[in-house]
Design an enzyme around this catalytic site. Structure first.
Site, PDB file in Angstrom:
ATOM      1  N   LEU A  25       0.822  -1.211   0.000  1.00 33.87           N
ATOM      2  CA  LEU A  25       0.000   0.000   0.000  1.00 33.87           C
ATOM      3  C   LEU A  25       0.853   1.256   0.000  1.00 33.87           C
ATOM      4  O   LEU A  25       0.473   2.281  -0.564  1.00 33.87           O
ATOM      5  CB  LEU A  25      -0.925   0.018   1.215  1.00 33.87           C
ATOM      6  CG  LEU A  25      -2.020  -1.054   1.250  1.00 33.87           C
ATOM      7  CD1 LEU A  25      -2.747  -1.012   2.586  1.00 33.87           C
ATOM      8  CD2 LEU A  25      -3.003  -0.850   0.111  1.00 33.87           C
ATOM      9  N   ARG A  27       5.237   2.691   0.749  1.00 32.90           N
ATOM     10  CA  ARG A  27       6.609   2.355   1.118  1.00 32.90           C
ATOM     11  C   ARG A  27       7.363   3.657   1.365  1.00 32.90           C
ATOM     12  O   ARG A  27       7.279   4.593   0.572  1.00 32.90           O
ATOM     13  CB  ARG A  27       7.279   1.572  -0.009  1.00 32.90           C
ATOM     14  CG  ARG A  27       8.672   1.035   0.343  1.00 32.90           C
ATOM     15  CD  ARG A  27       9.322   0.412  -0.893  1.00 32.90           C
ATOM     16  NE  ARG A  27       8.536  -0.681  -1.439  1.00 32.90           N
ATOM     17  CZ  ARG A  27       8.647  -1.942  -1.042  1.00 32.90           C
ATOM     18  NH1 ARG A  27       9.494  -2.258  -0.098  1.00 32.90           N
ATOM     19  NH2 ARG A  27       7.887  -2.883  -1.591  1.00 32.90           N
ATOM     20  N   ASP A 141       2.338  14.974  13.511  1.00 38.08           N
ATOM     21  CA  ASP A 141       2.641  14.879  12.079  1.00 38.08           C
ATOM     22  C   ASP A 141       1.354  14.924  11.262  1.00 38.08           C
ATOM     23  O   ASP A 141       1.157  14.126  10.344  1.00 38.08           O
ATOM     24  CB  ASP A 141       3.427  13.603  11.776  1.00 38.08           C
ATOM     25  CG  ASP A 141       4.140  13.652  10.414  1.00 38.08           C
ATOM     26  OD1 ASP A 141       4.314  14.776   9.892  1.00 38.08           O
ATOM     27  OD2 ASP A 141       4.495  12.591   9.885  1.00 38.08           O
TER      28      ASP A 141
END
Length: 685
Positions: A25, A27, A141
């Site tokens: 999905l 990387r 984040d």
């Protein structure tokens, strides 16, 4: 990805426990997210794993586990649900629910979103953050890529890899971590006071970009320009870039982007209510965070009986207050405020930079001057792969200066056999030997000393750490004591006795040699017989920034290493990248092994459906590298390449990862062609 295209993943099609991995999905440089099927339940799941090169990084593994804990402790339909944390033969995995609708970043590729489209998504993001903040989880984040969407537009916040849990990390000072373009000012400055209001700032930037198609500052000027804009510059309102944004929505959104956290919304619920009111949203808020009441003095009836008159007003009560008294009260309040600020002002830790030295605080890399809570903090410094640790006391209102420096270490080396001095030689890191006794000067790092005579062949590893002590370290004494005066020679040779190290003149417990005793030749038994070579040597030559391991045993400096004859796996590694080969060690022979750090040329160009091919700025690892078409030379390591220019957008993948691996060969790597397809952005960008 090496040569741009990632290699086939060996886990695709494999089973990890009860999970059948079906594809990738996502990387990144530190992890991979797989799509898988839970064969026990028959449902799709997502498995997040650590990249192989990061599995030995204890701080990163700890952060990975923290991510699982952070997501698991939040019960919200707007947080990706964690189902398990599994240790498997393939490594550590976080098992999460599978979200099939892409991300907000994907949705934003279609251009600026009208408020009517954005608000339902933004409202759910705030509900997710409210749930996280309520249990003490700060995401740190928030950005469009970390906002996932289902096919029915349900928001799921994900990627809590940088999350901070208030019950474990409340006093921890973090290094700059996150995605720079979406950081809050306190995050850019690495302030220890960072809290949930930082997430609201990042969410404000995310909403701003989704609404008008750009951030309120220029991303083309490099990291420093963005950092200064976030910390210092006044942001233009979104109405400066889009006429579709109403003044009410713009004003409500800009409050989340105040530089001072105290001037922002104080909770996700407050921000949600303000934005809902600005956009005339009738949707119920569902949950509310109770606000602290404002404590006022009890009402006092006015003289004229007017119930609307302010009861404490001196003018209404006819109580004149002397100006001098008012001045004294004001001064007293000012003094109390200043005193309170002074008493609560944190301390500071000033880390003195030194060439080749890196500092760590609570496992996180840090530098410069840090604001810290008063108390004892552990500081570790690293130089040439050798570290030293110190407990540092930080007090309020004071700056503690800490210097960690590499020093040369004097080592007196001698050898003895059966208690008598033995003529011998010492080789340091494979260099030419010198006669013993001798005084060596060893630099900071790990050194291998080989002491050799007719009857002794011993290898000792000596670590010379950096030191927080400004004075040079005292000399050490290293005495190699061998021989046991056996009644008769041992079959096949003699046994080397224990090695004893002495530091500062004092004996320490005997230390056994770092390898088994060498065996003497069988043709002449006894301590004086000639030695047949029973070991071989690997002569390591390492490029800067590259390490070598032999069957998993690391070698970080040039020199010679002894090995028993046989075949070994050698691995050159630089960060997460490596190359392996097999080497054969023969008795008495030297096997050279060189790890090279090649450079790689990357040629960057763009294509466009427009009649005129536009130029684009090329940014590598956050630094501008000229304009297309151009070529850049990348050193060994993993690099990210993007192109950007105001008024244009990239079609498809906007960031490419290029790997420049270390190699056993000195042959140059082939150049990498990178072509981005771009198009003119819609109006307002």
């Amino acid at each position: 990805m090496s040569d741009v295209s990632p290699p086939a993943d060996p886990l695709i099609g494999a089973r990890v426990g009860e999970y059948h991995i079906q594809g990738v999905l996502g990387r990144g440089g530190m992890g991979v997210v797989y799509q898988a099927e839970d064969t026990a339940l028959g449902i799709p799941v997502a498995l997040k794993s650590i990249t192989a090169g990061m599995t030995t990084d204890a701080a990163f593994v700890r952060r990975f586990r923290t991510e699982a804990r952070a997501m698991a402790r939040v019960a919200s339909p707007h947080i990706v649900r964690v189902m398990a944390l599994r240790e498997t033969e393939h490594g550590l995995f976080i098992v999460m629910e599978y979200v099939d609708g892409g991300s907000l970043h994907d949705r934003m590729a279609n251009g600026p979103m009208p408020w009517e489209t954005l608000w339902p998504l933004l409202r759910q993001m705030l509900l997710g953050l409210e749930a996280a903040h309520t249990v003490g989880v700060v995401h740190r984040d928030i950005k469009p890529r970390n906002v996932l969407l289902t096919t029915d537009d349900t928001v799921k916040l994900t990627d809590f890899g940088l999350a901070r849990l208030s019950d474990t990390d409340a006093t921890r000072t973090q290094a700059v971590a996150g995605t720079l373009a979406y950081m809050s000012p306190e995050q850019v400055r690495s302030l220890p006071t960072l809290d949930h209001r930082s997430d609201l700032f990042s969410l404000g930037l995310t909403a701003y970009e989704a609404l008008v198609g750009r951030l309120p500052f220029d991303r083309d000027g490099g990291d420093f320009t963005m950092m200064r804009a976030i910390v210092e510059d006044a942001f233009p309102p979104p109405t400066s870039f889009s006429e579709r944004v109403t003044g009410g929505v713009a004003a409500a959104l800009m409050k989340s982007l105040e530089k001072d956290p105290a001037a922002r919304y104080q909770s996700a619920a407050e921000m949600r209510e303000a934005l809902a009111a600005a956009g005339d949203d009738p949707t119920p808020t569902l949950t509310r965070v109770p606000r602290l009441p404002v404590v006022a003095p009890p009402p006092t009836p006015s003289d004229d009986g007017d119930p609307e008159a302010p009861p404490s007003s001196p003018a209404r009560q006819g109580l004149p207050v002397p100006i001098g008294l008012l001045a004294l009260v004001a001064l007293a309040l000012l003094g109390l405020g200043a005193g309170g600020w002074w008493l609560t002002r944190p301390g500071a830790l000033a880390l003195v930079p030194a060439e080749g030295v890196r500092y760590f605080l609570d496992g996180e890399p840090v530098e410069g001057t840090l604001e810290l809570d008063a108390g004892t903090h552990q500081v570790r410094c690293l130089a040439n792969d050798i570290s030293a640790t110190a407990e540092v006391e930080v007090t309020r209102n004071a700056t503690r200066r800490v210097a960690c420096l590499p020093h040369d270490q004097a080592v007196d080396v001698s050898a003895s056999w059966n208690g008598s001095a033995e003529p011998a030689a010492v080789m340091v890191d494979g260099a030419e030997g010198m006669a013993l006794p001798a005084r060596l000067s060893l630099s900071t790092g790990r050194h291998t000393l080989r002491i050799v005579s007719q009857r002794i062949d011993s290898v000792v590893t000596v670590d010379v750490p950096p030191t927080f002590d400004p004075e040079p370290p005292p000399p050490q004494a290293l005495a190699i004591r061998a021989g046991s005066a056996p009644a008769e020679p041992l079959a096949g040779g003699t046994e080397v006795g224990p090695v004893t190290q002495q530091q500062g003149g004092g004996d320490v417990p005997p230390v056994q040699p770092t390898r088994p005793p060498p065996q003497m030749g069988p043709q002449t038994p006894g301590p004086t017989g000639p030695a047949a070579p029973q070991v071989g040597f690997v002569d390591a030559s390492l490029a800067p920034g590259v390490t070598l391991s032999i069957d998993g045993s690391g070698i970080s400096s040039n020199g010679s290493r002894e090995l028993r004859p046989g075949t070994y796996t050698a691995r050159c590694q630089a960060g997460p990248l490596s190359e392996s080969t097999r080497i054969t060690v023969s008795p008495g022979q030297r096997t050279p092994v060189a790890c090279y750090a090649p450079a790689r040329v990357v040629r960057v160009s763009v294509t466009s459906t427009d009649a005129e091919r536009p130029w684009m700025s090329v940014v590598v690892d956050g630094q501008a590298q000229g304009q297309t078409p151009t070529q850049v030379t990348l050193p060994v390591g993993r690099h990210t390449v993007i192109v950007r220019r105001r008024g244009y957008e990239v079609v498809g993948e906007d960031m490419v990862t290029v790997d420049v691996p270390p190699r056993f060969s000195s042959d140059p790597l082939p150049p990498v062609p990178l072509t981005f397809q771009v198009r003119a952005a819609q109006s307002g960008y």
